[in-house]
Design an enzyme around this catalytic site. Structure first.
Site, PDB file in Angstrom:
ATOM      1  N   HIS A 350     -17.076 -24.039 -20.300  1.00  0.00           N
ATOM      2  CA  HIS A 350     -15.520 -23.957 -20.652  1.00  0.00           C
ATOM      3  C   HIS A 350     -14.635 -24.101 -19.333  1.00  0.00           C
ATOM      4  CE1 HIS A 350     -11.868 -22.096 -22.368  1.00  0.00           C
ATOM      5  NE2 HIS A 350     -12.425 -23.064 -23.221  1.00  0.00           N
ATOM      6  N   CYS A 351     -15.236 -23.651 -18.292  1.00  0.00           N
ATOM      7  CA  CYS A 351     -14.748 -23.588 -17.010  1.00  0.00           C
ATOM      8  C   CYS A 351     -14.666 -25.000 -16.553  1.00  0.00           C
ATOM      9  CB  CYS A 351     -15.320 -22.514 -15.803  1.00  0.00           C
ATOM     10  SG  CYS A 351     -15.406 -20.682 -16.342  1.00  0.00           S
ATOM     11  N   ALA A 352     -15.361 -25.789 -16.765  1.00  0.00           N
ATOM     12  CA  ALA A 352     -15.750 -27.058 -15.909  1.00  0.00           C
ATOM     13  C   ALA A 352     -15.002 -28.106 -17.103  1.00  0.00           C
ATOM     14  CB  ALA A 352     -17.217 -27.273 -15.828  1.00  0.00           C
TER      15      ALA A 352
END
Length: 360
Positions: A350-352
């Site tokens: 999700h962060c990426a």
């Protein structure tokens, strides 16, 4: 999956009558709504990753190729030698655009796209500042502006500093946020929680904000909510349950406080929330990992027709998390990827990623 049940239906009607969204307000679509594209960023060699950069790049290329099976993928890369390396690694199914970046965390650096009445898209720039000045990211500070210019999407300058991982939406006016990552003197000096909430409502079109405490200083994000709690549909929240085997720790306290808040909360339409826990893997089953390693299944991404989540090598926990998310997102495939190199940096899938919603 059905929304929460078991509470008085008269009460429900009363709350729904109280819910009066501003028809002139912007709308932040939920992640599971249709996407026009997914954005990713290519971590350059010589970045903070040091000798781990090639392994991290392989993780990002694997993620980009997987998502490109389901929707268009745009990968930011620069300078020129990194753009060439990214094209070789990702192949022709991924569009690579020459926008320089310092790192891969486009959930936090990229624009958050909202929809204006009349179906016009706008991108909110939350002025990324290296998670409160913890790291220097001169290129990433300009990613939102540069990407919106590339896409021809109007830019909205937020009146606060925030990252995309610091809030979650149900697409119906509710935000989940962690206080520790927003009410922060290094991001928003002198700003109160009420002031920050008003600005979130203004730029994202929210009508209700549910605050959990989080914790400051335990990770670089100061506890982004997308590793604590995620909406999976209106009225239903997935909650990360930390590993309990070694006894309570700071993350157990974060979980317990968040659970207590969410059990009592109502969303923008007055519904109580149904909570579904997703347990972390057994750290003794996934091998020797660094102190920053993010072993949370909650850091998954919902794209067109698919949920992409990490697997860590604890087969029982990997299968259990995949099965739960399959139930929570019926009709979508579930794909699990090893992203151990990215995980060592304290982030996940999700962060990426950052979505570009379809304009209605």
């Amino acid at each position: 999956m059905a929304a929460a049940t078991g509470w008085n239906r008269i009460e429900e009607r009363e709350w729904e009558n109280m819910y009066m969204p501003d028809e002139a307000a912007v709308h932040l679509p939920a992640e599971w709504r249709p996407h026009a594209a997914t954005y990713l960023a290519w971590p350059p060699a010589g970045s903070l990753w040091g000798g781990q950069a090639p392994a991290v790049q392989r993780d990002i290329a694997r993620l980009a190729r997987t998502l490109a099976e389901y929707e268009p993928v745009t990968l930011l890369a620069g300078p020129a030698e990194e753009e060439k390396r990214a094209r070789r690694a990702c192949g022709t199914s991924v569009e690579v655009v020459p926008i320089p970046v310092d790192d891969l965390w486009i959930r936090d650096t990229g624009p958050v796209t909202v929809i204006r009445p009349g179906a016009a898209r706008e991108g909110v720039d939350f002025h990324f500042n290296g998670w409160g000045g913890k790291q220097r990211h001169p290129h990433d500070a300009e990613v939102a502006r540069n990407l919106l210019r590339h896409e021809g999407i109007a830019r909205v300058s937020a009146g606060i500093t925030a990252e995309g991982g610091s809030f979650e939406t149900d697409g119906e006016g509710t935000l989940l946020v962690a206080e520790s990552s927003l009410v922060d003197p290094d991001r928003n000096p002198g700003r109160t929680r009420d002031e920050i909430e008003r600005e979130l409502k203004r730029v994202l079109g929210a009508t209700r904000v549910i605050w959990v405490a989080g914790v400051r200083g335990e990770d670089i994000t100061d506890c982004h909510v997308d590793t604590v709690a995620r909406f999976v549909e209106p009225g239903v929240v997935a909650l990360n349950r930390p590993w309990h085997g070694d006894g309570p720790d700071v993350w157990t306290r974060v979980y317990e406080q968040a659970r207590g808040v969410l059990e009592e909360a109502r969303d923008a339409r007055g519904r109580r929330l149904e909570l579904v826990e997703i347990a972390e893997p057994d750290p003794y089953a996934i091998g020797d990992r660094g102190q920053e390693f993010l072993a949370s299944y909650l850091n998954y991404y919902v794209a067109n027709g698919v949920v992409v989540l990490p697997c860590f090598g604890d087969r029982r926990a990997d299968d259990r998390a995949a099965g739960t998310l399959r139930e929570l997102h019926p009709g979508r495939e579930v794909r699990q990827l090893r992203i151990d190199a990215v995980g060592e940096g304290g982030g996940g899938i999700h962060c990426a990623t950052q979505q570009l919603p379809v304009a209605p």
